[in-house]
Design a protein around this motif. Structure first.
Motif, PDB file in Angstrom:
ATOM      1  N   PRO A  29       0.590  -1.099  -0.027  1.00 51.63           N
ATOM      2  CA  PRO A  29      -0.075  -0.074  -0.446  1.00 51.63           C
ATOM      3  C   PRO A  29       0.469   1.134  -0.268  1.00 51.63           C
ATOM      4  CG  PRO A  29      -1.147  -1.391   1.370  1.00 51.63           C
ATOM      5  CD  PRO A  29       0.062  -2.176   0.925  1.00 51.63           C
ATOM      6  N   GLU A  30       1.780   1.240   1.196  1.00 50.09           N
ATOM      7  CA  GLU A  30       2.829   2.320   0.813  1.00 50.09           C
ATOM      8  C   GLU A  30       3.743   2.873  -0.506  1.00 50.09           C
ATOM      9  OE1 GLU A  30       4.616  -0.996   2.396  1.00 50.09           O
ATOM     10  OE2 GLU A  30       3.471  -0.181   2.606  1.00 50.09           O
ATOM     11  N   ARG A  31       3.322   2.212  -1.529  1.00 49.71           N
ATOM     12  CA  ARG A  31       4.603   2.194  -2.664  1.00 49.71           C
ATOM     13  C   ARG A  31       3.586   3.379  -3.352  1.00 49.71           C
ATOM     14  NH1 ARG A  31       8.095  -1.970  -4.252  1.00 49.71           N
ATOM     15  NH2 ARG A  31       8.798   0.066  -5.594  1.00 49.71           N
ATOM     16  N   ARG A  32       4.101   4.514  -4.009  1.00 49.58           N
ATOM     17  CA  ARG A  32       4.083   5.519  -5.306  1.00 49.58           C
ATOM     18  C   ARG A  32       3.818   4.781  -6.130  1.00 49.58           C
ATOM     19  NH1 ARG A  32       3.365  10.160  -2.894  1.00 49.58           N
ATOM     20  NH2 ARG A  32       3.543  11.116  -4.280  1.00 49.58           N
ATOM     21  N   LEU A  33       2.633   5.146  -7.451  1.00 49.90           N
ATOM     22  CA  LEU A  33       2.788   4.954  -8.270  1.00 49.90           C
ATOM     23  C   LEU A  33       4.069   5.009  -9.534  1.00 49.90           C
ATOM     24  CD1 LEU A  33      -1.101   5.855  -9.036  1.00 49.90           C
ATOM     25  CD2 LEU A  33      -0.044   3.976  -8.470  1.00 49.90           C
ATOM     26  N   GLU A  34       4.296   6.610  -8.847  1.00 47.87           N
ATOM     27  CA  GLU A  34       5.417   7.018  -9.544  1.00 47.87           C
ATOM     28  C   GLU A  34       6.637   5.157  -9.837  1.00 47.87           C
ATOM     29  OE1 GLU A  34       4.192   8.431  -7.998  1.00 47.87           O
ATOM     30  OE2 GLU A  34       3.609  10.140  -9.563  1.00 47.87           O
ATOM     31  N   GLU A  35       6.295   4.471  -8.803  1.00 52.22           N
ATOM     32  CA  GLU A  35       7.941   3.908  -8.068  1.00 52.22           C
ATOM     33  C   GLU A  35       7.177   2.731  -9.584  1.00 52.22           C
ATOM     34  OE1 GLU A  35       8.966   2.036  -4.376  1.00 52.22           O
ATOM     35  OE2 GLU A  35       7.539   3.922  -3.547  1.00 52.22           O
ATOM     36  N   PHE A  36       6.538   2.316  -9.797  1.00 49.30           N
ATOM     37  CA  PHE A  36       6.555   1.726 -10.918  1.00 49.30           C
ATOM     38  C   PHE A  36       6.244   2.539 -12.284  1.00 49.30           C
ATOM     39  CE2 PHE A  36       4.715   0.502  -6.804  1.00 49.30           C
ATOM     40  CZ  PHE A  36       5.400  -1.055  -7.144  1.00 49.30           C
ATOM     41  N   ASN A  37       6.746   3.563 -12.420  1.00 50.78           N
ATOM     42  CA  ASN A  37       6.336   4.528 -13.760  1.00 50.78           C
ATOM     43  C   ASN A  37       5.247   4.152 -14.416  1.00 50.78           C
ATOM     44  OD1 ASN A  37       8.981   4.787 -13.679  1.00 50.78           O
ATOM     45  ND2 ASN A  37      10.069   3.031 -14.127  1.00 50.78           N
ATOM     46  N   ILE A  38       3.963   4.615 -13.736  1.00 49.13           N
ATOM     47  CA  ILE A  38       2.694   4.321 -13.987  1.00 49.13           C
ATOM     48  C   ILE A  38       2.229   5.373 -14.496  1.00 49.13           C
ATOM     49  CG2 ILE A  38      -0.179   4.627 -13.211  1.00 49.13           C
ATOM     50  CD1 ILE A  38       0.923   2.132 -11.550  1.00 49.13           C
ATOM     51  N   ASP A  39       2.205   6.035 -15.619  1.00 54.00           N
ATOM     52  CA  ASP A  39       1.911   7.220 -16.348  1.00 54.00           C
ATOM     53  C   ASP A  39       0.618   7.964 -16.463  1.00 54.00           C
ATOM     54  OD1 ASP A  39       1.178   5.966 -18.749  1.00 54.00           O
ATOM     55  OD2 ASP A  39       3.292   6.542 -19.336  1.00 54.00           O
ATOM     56  N   THR A  63      -9.186  11.460 -14.578  1.00 52.29           N
ATOM     57  CA  THR A  63      -8.034  13.265 -14.501  1.00 52.29           C
ATOM     58  C   THR A  63      -7.832  13.358 -12.660  1.00 52.29           C
ATOM     59  OG1 THR A  63      -8.487  13.882 -16.317  1.00 52.29           O
ATOM     60  CG2 THR A  63      -7.817  14.934 -15.077  1.00 52.29           C
ATOM     61  N   GLU A  64      -9.520  13.337 -12.141  1.00 50.44           N
ATOM     62  CA  GLU A  64     -10.358  13.820 -11.131  1.00 50.44           C
ATOM     63  C   GLU A  64      -9.117  13.009  -9.916  1.00 50.44           C
ATOM     64  OE1 GLU A  64     -13.973  13.619  -8.132  1.00 50.44           O
ATOM     65  OE2 GLU A  64     -14.066  14.409 -10.172  1.00 50.44           O
ATOM     66  N   LEU A  65      -9.065  11.453 -10.538  1.00 43.33           N
ATOM     67  CA  LEU A  65      -8.713  10.623  -9.786  1.00 43.33           C
ATOM     68  C   LEU A  65      -7.629  10.339  -9.598  1.00 43.33           C
ATOM     69  CD1 LEU A  65     -10.773   7.843 -10.483  1.00 43.33           C
ATOM     70  CD2 LEU A  65     -10.882   8.848  -8.409  1.00 43.33           C
ATOM     71  N   ARG A  66      -6.898  10.743 -11.017  1.00 43.10           N
ATOM     72  CA  ARG A  66      -5.907  11.255 -10.630  1.00 43.10           C
ATOM     73  C   ARG A  66      -4.478  11.743  -9.420  1.00 43.10           C
ATOM     74  NH1 ARG A  66      -1.292   9.716  -9.728  1.00 43.10           N
ATOM     75  NH2 ARG A  66       0.322   9.513 -10.231  1.00 43.10           N
ATOM     76  N   GLY A  67      -5.094  12.619  -9.282  1.00 42.70           N
ATOM     77  CA  GLY A  67      -5.085  14.396  -7.849  1.00 42.70           C
ATOM     78  C   GLY A  67      -5.151  13.506  -7.168  1.00 42.70           C
ATOM     79  N   LYS A  68      -5.657  12.312  -6.944  1.00 38.64           N
ATOM     80  CA  LYS A  68      -5.673  12.345  -5.374  1.00 38.64           C
ATOM     81  C   LYS A  68      -5.485  11.067  -5.246  1.00 38.64           C
ATOM     82  CE  LYS A  68     -10.928  13.738  -5.397  1.00 38.64           C
ATOM     83  NZ  LYS A  68     -12.404  13.177  -5.595  1.00 38.64           N
ATOM     84  N   ILE A  69      -4.602   9.626  -6.090  1.00 38.59           N
ATOM     85  CA  ILE A  69      -3.930   9.081  -5.917  1.00 38.59           C
ATOM     86  C   ILE A  69      -2.495   9.196  -5.789  1.00 38.59           C
ATOM     87  CG2 ILE A  69      -4.012   6.375  -6.568  1.00 38.59           C
ATOM     88  CD1 ILE A  69      -7.054   6.440  -7.261  1.00 38.59           C
ATOM     89  N   ASP A  70      -1.882   8.741  -4.744  1.00 35.47           N
ATOM     90  CA  ASP A  70      -0.492   8.859  -4.676  1.00 35.47           C
ATOM     91  C   ASP A  70       0.507   7.614  -5.203  1.00 35.47           C
ATOM     92  OD1 ASP A  70      -0.106  12.164  -5.260  1.00 35.47           O
ATOM     93  OD2 ASP A  70      -0.512  11.787  -3.265  1.00 35.47           O
ATOM     94  N   CYS A  71      -0.302   6.641  -4.350  1.00 36.23           N
ATOM     95  CA  CYS A  71       0.250   5.113  -4.211  1.00 36.23           C
ATOM     96  C   CYS A  71      -0.444   3.889  -4.139  1.00 36.23           C
ATOM     97  CB  CYS A  71       0.711   5.209  -2.252  1.00 36.23           C
ATOM     98  SG  CYS A  71      -0.790   5.550  -0.491  1.00 36.23           S
ATOM     99  N   ILE A  72      -0.045   2.902  -4.377  1.00 35.03           N
ATOM    100  CA  ILE A  72      -1.104   1.272  -4.282  1.00 35.03           C
ATOM    101  C   ILE A  72      -2.445   2.154  -3.389  1.00 35.03           C
ATOM    102  CG2 ILE A  72      -0.727  -0.891  -4.457  1.00 35.03           C
ATOM    103  CD1 ILE A  72       0.374   0.526  -6.603  1.00 35.03           C
ATOM    104  N   ASP A  74      -3.799   4.073  -2.074  1.00 35.39           N
ATOM    105  CA  ASP A  74      -4.958   5.031  -2.064  1.00 35.39           C
ATOM    106  C   ASP A  74      -5.934   3.490  -3.583  1.00 35.39           C
ATOM    107  OD1 ASP A  74      -4.073   6.471  -0.568  1.00 35.39           O
ATOM    108  OD2 ASP A  74      -2.959   7.956  -2.416  1.00 35.39           O
ATOM    109  N   ILE A  75      -5.489   3.119  -3.966  1.00 33.60           N
ATOM    110  CA  ILE A  75      -6.461   2.656  -5.572  1.00 33.60           C
ATOM    111  C   ILE A  75      -7.059   1.465  -4.444  1.00 33.60           C
ATOM    112  CG2 ILE A  75      -6.429   0.451  -6.812  1.00 33.60           C
ATOM    113  CD1 ILE A  75      -3.360   1.856  -8.507  1.00 33.60           C
TER     114      ILE A  75
END
Length: 94
Positions: A29-39, A63-72, A74-75
């Motif tokens: 859960p704490e892993r950030r999306l950027e760590e997986f290169n999720i564009d 687009t609205e959700l992407r602003g609220k989701i930073d890490c796994i 959050d999904i």
């Protein structure tokens, strides 16, 4: 690192891991999306995958959700919220 604890989170972990081509154990859960290169395109595909494979309806725009989701996590939380809302709606209609 913690593992997801709910059935929906476990299912999402496996779906997302398969999509990203990584072991499910890496999607804590704490892993950030950027760590997986999720564009942004990957994010949209993940949302559609969640809808398709779980039957959950995600009413918000990507687009609205992407602003609220930073890490796994959050999904996982988002899916839990939508799952609970869908169950309540079904119960009130039923």
């Amino acid at each position: 690192m913690t593992e997801p604890q709910t059935p929906i989170a476990n299912k999402l972990r496996d779906l997302i891991a398969d999509f990203l081509g990584v072991p499910p154990a890496e999607l804590t859960p704490e892993r950030r999306l950027e760590e997986f290169n999720i564009d942004s395109f990957d994010f949209i595909e993940i949302l559609y995958l969640i809808e398709d494979k779980t039957g959950l309806e995600i009413p918000s725009s990507p687009t609205e959700l992407r602003g609220k989701i930073d890490c796994i996590g959050d999904i996982y939380r988002l899916a839990e919220e939508y799952s609970i809302a869908a169950n309540r709606k079904q119960a009130s209609n039923g």
